[in-house]
Design a protein around this motif. Sequence first.
Motif, PDB file in Angstrom:
ATOM      1  N   LEU A 124       0.984  -1.338  -0.026  1.00 19.98           N
ATOM      2  CA  LEU A 124       0.079   0.110   0.048  1.00 19.98           C
ATOM      3  C   LEU A 124       0.827   1.270   0.053  1.00 19.98           C
ATOM      4  O   LEU A 124       1.871   1.218   0.660  1.00 19.98           O
ATOM      5  N   ILE A 125       0.404   2.419  -0.549  1.00 27.20           N
ATOM      6  CA  ILE A 125       1.135   3.595  -0.638  1.00 27.20           C
ATOM      7  C   ILE A 125       0.761   4.284   0.522  1.00 27.20           C
ATOM      8  O   ILE A 125      -0.525   4.535   0.859  1.00 27.20           O
ATOM      9  N   LEU A 126       1.713   5.195   1.258  1.00 24.56           N
ATOM     10  CA  LEU A 126       1.394   5.938   2.290  1.00 24.56           C
ATOM     11  C   LEU A 126       1.653   7.125   1.868  1.00 24.56           C
ATOM     12  O   LEU A 126       2.680   7.439   1.053  1.00 24.56           O
ATOM     13  N   ARG A 127       0.647   8.321   1.879  1.00 25.41           N
ATOM     14  CA  ARG A 127       0.969   9.524   1.250  1.00 25.41           C
ATOM     15  C   ARG A 127       0.737  10.662   2.524  1.00 25.41           C
ATOM     16  O   ARG A 127      -0.460  10.889   2.924  1.00 25.41           O
ATOM     17  N   ARG A 128       1.509  11.603   2.746  1.00 24.69           N
ATOM     18  CA  ARG A 128       1.384  12.820   3.648  1.00 24.69           C
ATOM     19  C   ARG A 128       0.287  13.819   3.199  1.00 24.69           C
ATOM     20  O   ARG A 128       0.394  13.913   1.800  1.00 24.69           O
ATOM     21  N   GLU A 129      -0.574  13.956   4.036  1.00 20.58           N
ATOM     22  CA  GLU A 129      -1.438  15.138   3.707  1.00 20.58           C
ATOM     23  C   GLU A 129      -1.323  16.167   4.913  1.00 20.58           C
ATOM     24  O   GLU A 129      -1.967  16.462   5.775  1.00 20.58           O
ATOM     25  N   SER A 130      -0.056  17.097   4.622  1.00 21.92           N
ATOM     26  CA  SER A 130       0.269  17.940   5.612  1.00 21.92           C
ATOM     27  C   SER A 130      -0.849  19.095   5.811  1.00 21.92           C
ATOM     28  O   SER A 130      -1.138  19.976   6.710  1.00 21.92           O
ATOM     29  N   ASN A 131      -1.732  19.453   4.700  1.00 22.73           N
ATOM     30  CA  ASN A 131      -2.910  20.425   4.568  1.00 22.73           C
ATOM     31  C   ASN A 131      -4.175  19.718   4.914  1.00 22.73           C
ATOM     32  O   ASN A 131      -5.057  20.597   4.713  1.00 22.73           O
ATOM     33  N   ASN A 132      -4.110  18.713   5.535  1.00 22.72           N
ATOM     34  CA  ASN A 132      -5.588  18.140   5.973  1.00 22.72           C
ATOM     35  C   ASN A 132      -6.177  18.952   6.795  1.00 22.72           C
ATOM     36  O   ASN A 132      -5.232  19.533   8.045  1.00 22.72           O
ATOM     37  N   PRO A 133      -7.228  19.548   7.037  1.00 18.51           N
ATOM     38  CA  PRO A 133      -7.731  20.431   7.774  1.00 18.51           C
ATOM     39  C   PRO A 133      -7.993  19.886   9.286  1.00 18.51           C
ATOM     40  O   PRO A 133      -8.068  20.520  10.152  1.00 18.51           O
ATOM     41  N   TYR A 134      -8.120  18.557   9.395  1.00 17.72           N
ATOM     42  CA  TYR A 134      -8.300  17.965  10.505  1.00 17.72           C
ATOM     43  C   TYR A 134      -7.080  17.357  11.350  1.00 17.72           C
ATOM     44  O   TYR A 134      -7.183  17.245  12.436  1.00 17.72           O
ATOM     45  N   ASP A 135      -5.991  17.263  10.628  1.00 19.59           N
ATOM     46  CA  ASP A 135      -5.010  16.554  11.049  1.00 19.59           C
ATOM     47  C   ASP A 135      -3.571  16.906  10.476  1.00 19.59           C
ATOM     48  O   ASP A 135      -3.689  16.403   9.337  1.00 19.59           O
ATOM     49  N   ASP A 136      -2.935  17.802  10.892  1.00 20.43           N
ATOM     50  CA  ASP A 136      -1.466  18.413   9.988  1.00 20.43           C
ATOM     51  C   ASP A 136      -0.504  17.246   9.893  1.00 20.43           C
ATOM     52  O   ASP A 136       0.488  17.233   9.271  1.00 20.43           O
ATOM     53  N   LYS A 137      -0.732  15.921  10.526  1.00 15.81           N
ATOM     54  CA  LYS A 137       0.101  14.940  10.501  1.00 15.81           C
ATOM     55  C   LYS A 137      -0.533  13.666   9.885  1.00 15.81           C
ATOM     56  O   LYS A 137      -0.015  12.599   9.735  1.00 15.81           O
ATOM     57  N   ALA A 138      -1.690  14.024   9.040  1.00 16.78           N
ATOM     58  CA  ALA A 138      -2.466  13.173   8.313  1.00 16.78           C
ATOM     59  C   ALA A 138      -1.637  12.280   7.406  1.00 16.78           C
ATOM     60  O   ALA A 138      -0.906  12.901   6.659  1.00 16.78           O
ATOM     61  N   ILE A 139      -1.759  10.888   7.245  1.00 14.91           N
ATOM     62  CA  ILE A 139      -1.324  10.045   6.360  1.00 14.91           C
ATOM     63  C   ILE A 139      -2.354   9.169   5.696  1.00 14.91           C
ATOM     64  O   ILE A 139      -2.930   8.379   6.311  1.00 14.91           O
ATOM     65  N   ALA A 140      -2.677   9.336   4.499  1.00 12.99           N
ATOM     66  CA  ALA A 140      -3.599   8.695   3.828  1.00 12.99           C
ATOM     67  C   ALA A 140      -3.035   7.347   3.359  1.00 12.99           C
ATOM     68  O   ALA A 140      -1.780   7.270   3.135  1.00 12.99           O
TER      69      ALA A 140
END
Length: 85
Positions: A14-30
């Motif tokens: 699986l691919i893990l992609r950072r979402e640092s601009n996620n409005p709910y969590d600045d450490k989000a990893i999709a």
Amino acid sequence: AGEVGDMLKEGSHLILRRESNNPYDDKAIAILDLDQNKLGYLPQRKNEIISRLMDAGKAIYAVVENKQKNGDYLQIGIKVYMREY
């Protein structure tokens, strides 16, 4: 997500992609499958160290360990790895 979940097997990468601009969590990893379908996110309580490693340029990926149907949801157990070059 039924057909995507059916395609995931034990050992699937699986691919893990950072979402640092996620409005709910600045450490989000999709979490995405290899076809770029978003499956969900790493749990927020477990993403701090991994997000810092990814922000530092480390190549992080996941492998499906198990999966089980939980009501309408598919719960996917994964292991996270850091690729060393």
